[in-house]
Scaffold this motif. Sequence first.
Motif, PDB file in Angstrom:
ATOM      1  N   SER A 273      45.120  17.767   3.434  1.00 44.96           N
ATOM      2  CA  SER A 273      44.033  18.523   2.807  1.00 44.96           C
ATOM      3  C   SER A 273      43.382  17.707   1.696  1.00 44.96           C
ATOM      4  CB  SER A 273      44.545  19.862   2.260  1.00 44.96           C
ATOM      5  OG  SER A 273      45.499  19.639   1.247  1.00 44.96           O
ATOM      6  N   ILE A 274      42.188  18.119   1.345  1.00 42.04           N
ATOM      7  CA  ILE A 274      41.456  17.495   0.246  1.00 42.04           C
ATOM      8  C   ILE A 274      41.379  18.522  -0.877  1.00 42.04           C
ATOM      9  CG2 ILE A 274      39.274  16.485  -0.498  1.00 42.04           C
ATOM     10  CD1 ILE A 274      38.822  15.619   2.395  1.00 42.04           C
ATOM     11  N   VAL A 275      41.852  18.115  -2.047  1.00 39.12           N
ATOM     12  CA  VAL A 275      41.851  18.990  -3.215  1.00 39.12           C
ATOM     13  C   VAL A 275      40.665  18.615  -4.088  1.00 39.12           C
ATOM     14  CG1 VAL A 275      43.120  19.674  -5.287  1.00 39.12           C
ATOM     15  CG2 VAL A 275      44.335  19.357  -3.120  1.00 39.12           C
ATOM     16  N   TYR A 276      39.888  19.616  -4.442  1.00 37.68           N
ATOM     17  CA  TYR A 276      38.705  19.432  -5.274  1.00 37.68           C
ATOM     18  C   TYR A 276      38.978  19.928  -6.675  1.00 37.68           C
ATOM     19  CZ  TYR A 276      36.061  18.295  -1.122  1.00 37.68           C
ATOM     20  OH  TYR A 276      35.601  17.682   0.009  1.00 37.68           O
ATOM     21  N   ARG A 277      38.407  19.210  -7.631  1.00 40.82           N
ATOM     22  CA  ARG A 277      38.519  19.592  -9.035  1.00 40.82           C
ATOM     23  C   ARG A 277      37.144  19.506  -9.681  1.00 40.82           C
ATOM     24  NH1 ARG A 277      41.848  16.226 -12.362  1.00 40.82           N
ATOM     25  NH2 ARG A 277      41.649  17.969 -13.793  1.00 40.82           N
ATOM     26  N   ALA A 278      36.912  20.371 -10.644  1.00 43.20           N
ATOM     27  CA  ALA A 278      35.676  20.304 -11.421  1.00 43.20           C
ATOM     28  C   ALA A 278      35.753  19.084 -12.329  1.00 43.20           C
ATOM     29  CB  ALA A 278      35.508  21.571 -12.250  1.00 43.20           C
ATOM     30  N   ASP A 279      34.679  18.334 -12.400  1.00 43.44           N
ATOM     31  CA  ASP A 279      34.615  17.202 -13.329  1.00 43.44           C
ATOM     32  C   ASP A 279      33.982  17.724 -14.614  1.00 43.44           C
ATOM     33  OD1 ASP A 279      34.038  14.913 -14.821  1.00 43.44           O
ATOM     34  OD2 ASP A 279      33.759  13.702 -13.016  1.00 43.44           O
ATOM     35  N   LEU A 280      34.839  18.159 -15.520  1.00 43.19           N
ATOM     36  CA  LEU A 280      34.357  18.795 -16.744  1.00 43.19           C
ATOM     37  C   LEU A 280      33.650  17.812 -17.669  1.00 43.19           C
ATOM     38  CD1 LEU A 280      37.331  21.220 -17.397  1.00 43.19           C
ATOM     39  CD2 LEU A 280      35.137  21.675 -16.271  1.00 43.19           C
TER      40      LEU A 280
END
Length: 120
Positions: free
Chosen positions: A70-77
């Motif tokens: 899977s590909i995990v996405y994160r917000a680039d704060l």
Amino acid sequence: MESDDAILGLAALAQATRLDVFRLLVQHEPEGLAAGDIARALAVPQNTMSSHLGVLSRAGLVTAQRHSRSIVYRADLARFRAVMLFMLRDCCDGRPEICAPLIEDLTPCCSPKTRRKAHV
């Protein structure tokens, strides 16, 4: 930040599903969410979600990291902060009273939460 970068970031957020995705990812910082979990949480087909995540990635507002299958996405704060600061930097045009109410409105929502001590 250049104007073109800010426009790219603002344009990416100027669509309801992408805005919902970004807000959801912010809520799941720092762990992030797998693409399928994002699609399920927002009831969006996975192929459509992939397109939205691509737009947010190209704007630099989300990052992706492969974990097994899977590909995990994160917000680039940091990038989001840069876009918001771009908007605020010149807003007062040398008159800080113009932006002061905005800064006051932001402060209460973003103050650190204090831990409540249990009564013994």
